[in-house]
Design a protein around this motif. Structure first.
Motif: not given
Length: 326
Positions: A85-92, A110-119, A156-159, A179-183
């Motif tokens: 959703t727009p408020k999920s970790g993938l899109r927020d 896997w962390i850097s490549s599967m979670l490119p929108n997370w630091k 600190l970041p917001e999340t 889980a992280l991208q749907l959070l």
């Protein structure tokens, strides 16, 4: 004529078997390649990893594992895109980081490549030459979690999501990247704390830690749980300077959760420094000290001692998934 027919049929059968064998070999090789990508996170990556040394030997030795991982991970990207959703970790678009505790031998590409929108901040617990590392290898993941908070308290970041190093494990309800991208970032910000595990066993019903359980009852529980219970009351008193030890402490295992910056800042930096000092100096074993902290995170971040939402409610809140009935 009949003999010639048998020869032709036999040849056809042999040719078919040879062809099928070739197709099976190709399929097996494709599965192994998919598994290597999934272990590196390549199936969600915008730029694929180039490290060819990762995981190839263990994958080749276990084709069943390759099949299972290839199937689950090959559908991961589409599943996330469909459910996010727009408020999920993938899109927020609010600032967020994933903090990871690992040993030097564990693979975390896997962390850097599967979670490119997370630091990400990946702390190595047993190699002090690593760019990010803990002072010593003690206290399991709690050491890395506290180290990150102490080092970044003023910016600190917001999340902040705190997780283990593995992509898949028995104590994850789902693939960790999923889980992280749907959070549900909105829920994290509102509630302050969100446990990544929704299924309540182990940890809840009954509450995992009961510090005042009598010895006869304690003899019937897991030895690690018993060791944690025996240590818990004293640890609570030392950590919080309080003798008001809860009679029951329950939370779904296993120390993987997200918190908001505002919730972290509800405690002064000195608290986290003290928690870390206790972890480094306690005479408790590495495992027991780590387990004590495992059952304190939700309390540290503002939840009641027993924090056990219903499974369906957890999936609705944490992942904005509404079709979980149990």
């Amino acid at each position: 004529m009949r003999a010639l027919s048998r020869i032709l049929i036999g040849g056809l059968i042999l040719a078919t078997l040879v062809w099928l064998k070739g197709q099976f070999v190709k399929l097996h090789e494709s599965i192994l390649q998919l598994d290597r990508l999934s272990q590196d996170g390549g199936l969600l990556s915008h730029t694929h990893m180039t490290d060819n040394t990762h995981g190839s030997n263990s994958t080749a030795e276990d084709p069943l594992r390759a099949v299972m991982n290839a199937i689950s991970n090959s559908f991961l990207n589409g599943t996330i895109e469909k459910l996010a959703t727009p408020k999920s970790g993938l899109r927020d678009t609010r600032s967020k980081v994933v903090v990871v505790a690992k040993t030097a031998k564990e693979k975390t590409q896997w962390i850097s490549s599967m979670l490119p929108n997370w630091k990400h901040a990946i702390y190595v617990t047993d190699d002090r030459t690593a760019p990010l590392h803990t002072a010593k290898n003690k206290g399991r993941e709690a050491n890395a979690y506290l180290t990150y908070i102490i080092e970044h308290y003023d910016h600190l970041p917001e999340t902040i999501a705190f997780i283990h190093s593995h992509l898949s494990s028995w104590h994850n309800d789902q693939n960790a990247a999923k889980a992280l991208q749907l959070l549900n970032i909105d829920f994290v910000q509102k509630n302050g704390y969100a446990n990544f595990r929704c299924h309540t066993t182990p940890g809840c019903y009954p509450a995992e830690i009961q510090p005042f359980r009598n010895k006869k009852e304690q003899a019937g529980i897991d030895k690690h749980e018993a060791a944690t219970e025996r240590a818990f009351a004293k640890a609570w008193t030392e950590l919080f300077n309080s003798t008001a030890v809860p009679e029951q402490i329950g939370v779904a295992c296993c120390a993987q959760f997200a918190v908001s910056r505002d919730q972290v800042l509800q405690r002064p930096l000195a608290h986290y420094v003290w928690f870390h000092s206790w972890l480094m100096e306690t005479s408790l074993s590495d495992a027991t000290a780590g387990r004590v902290m495992e059952y304190l995170w939700h309390i540290i971040f503002g939840m009641e001692p027993v924090y056990c939402p219903k499974v369906y409610q957890c999936f609705r809140n944490v992942y904005d998934i509404w079709d979980i009935l149990s």
